[in-house]
Design a protein around this motif. Structure first.
Motif: not given
Length: 352
Positions: A207-212, A232-237, A239-248, A250-254
């Motif tokens: 999930i650190r990559e762009h193709d997941w 669960e137990g993953i976001l803090y591992y 980087s800031h940009s990677q975590a924000m990308q994952v969260l964004k 997911i949020a886009d699906n809203c």
């Protein structure tokens, strides 16, 4: 990548408060749940030994912590129902966790090793069930990012109408699949183990990559279908940009369908325990997530009414002491230690 266990050990090591602890407050009567370590017979077969030997030789420390998390769930089986946790954990991690628990009991520790993990597991289980119920019986998808040795697809009946996707590194998913297949052989003790989810698809992706997301969609994930995302137990591992990308992402699906996010966040002080290991943090995830597109966010801390489960009654344990302080306080006024917090967060959104 279930790596919360690493954080739990670090935070307990830094904050352990010793004193008189009644079993009625923090565990089962007289520690009966840990009276004896009984290892699954299957762990001593050649096939399973070889698989766990490969984990020890080939996986890095973060990947191996998936087994440590499974060991914690196995040790807390009196409150966490996970019949294959011991098998997925392996002998080494089960014995190590058992020794930590016995040491804590000997020292009358206010927090027994694994209690946070048990509470967190139960919190995610309960929130997942509630989220699926909120879909009013409709079909749903559940995506476990960094699934590690998670066995929810085999133990939660609330998934019976849900398509489950487990996303993790290919080597993690491969060995996990082999362990479960071996367990379900007709001659083995887990032969009656059955999947409780409607379907289960394992997706090899980083999930650190762009193709997941693309890999997830190619595996059958439907963007327009109601979805619960479990981080669960993953976001803090990340980087800031990677975590924000994952969260964004997911949020886009809203904007497309009813979307629920279940995740845990460290505050900044927690990441200071190991700056080489932990990266992303949020002191105010309940403020962050609405800016990404989630319309409803609820935050809990270990020990709150919905994150207690009868395991955190002692008012002097470190988690209850933190809960009594405003979240803006960075240093505990009693002893000058940093206020290291773990937030359990549920967020959701739907098309307007």
């Amino acid at each position: 990548m279930h790596y919360l266990f690493h954080f739990l050990l670090l935070i307990l090591r830094n904050f352990l408060q010793l004193g008189d602890m009644s079993d009625e407050e923090n565990g089962p009567p007289e520690g009966s749940a840990w009276a004896e370590l009984k290892l699954p017979d299957l762990l001593f077969t050649d096939t399973i030994r070889e698989l766990h030997a490969a984990i020890g030789k080939e996986w890095d420390s973060l990947q191996q912590s998936a087994c440590q998390t499974a060991a914690g769930r196995a040790m807390w089986k009196h409150v966490v129902h996970d019949p294959v946790a011991g098998l997925l954990a392996g002998e080494t991690y089960l014995k190590s966790f058992y020794d930590k628990i016995n040491k804590d009991r000997l020292n009358n520790a206010r927090e027994i090793s694994g209690v946070i993990l048990a509470v967190r597991t139960l919190w995610f289980d309960s929130k997942l069930e509630a989220a699926l119920s909120s879909f009013n019986g409709g079909e749903a998808q559940v995506v476990l990012l960094g699934a590690g040795m998670d066995a929810r697809a085999y133990r939660l009946s609330c998934l019976k109408e849900s398509d489950v996707f487990e996303v993790d590194f290919p080597e993690v998913l491969q060995i996990k699949t082999s362990l479960l297949q071996a367990a379900m052989e007709p001659t083995n003790e887990y032969q009656h183990l059955r999947m409780t989810a409607k379907s289960l698809t394992r997706v090899a992706a980083d999930i650190r990559e762009h193709d997941w997301v693309e890999k997830l969609q190619k595996s059958g994930f439907l963007q327009e279908k109601n979805t619960v995302w479990v981080l669960e137990g993953i976001l803090y591992y990340l980087s800031h940009s990677q975590a924000m990308q994952v969260l964004k992402m997911i949020a886009d699906n809203c904007g497309v369908t009813h979307t629920v996010l279940l995740a845990d966040f460290m505050n900044k002080s927690s990441t200071m325990l190991s700056t080489s290991t932990f990266h992303f943090y949020s002191d105010w995830p309940d403020h962050l997530l609405p800016t990404l597109g989630f319309s409803d966010v609820k935050l809990s801390q270990i020990g709150d009414p919905d994150a207690n489960f009868g395991l955190m009654h002692d008012p002097l344990n470190m988690f209850n002491k933190l809960r009594s302080l405003p979240r803006s306080v960075q240093t505990h006024p009693d002893d000058g230690t940093p206020c290291r917090r773990l937030y359990l967060v549920q967020a959701s959104g739907s098309p307007r």
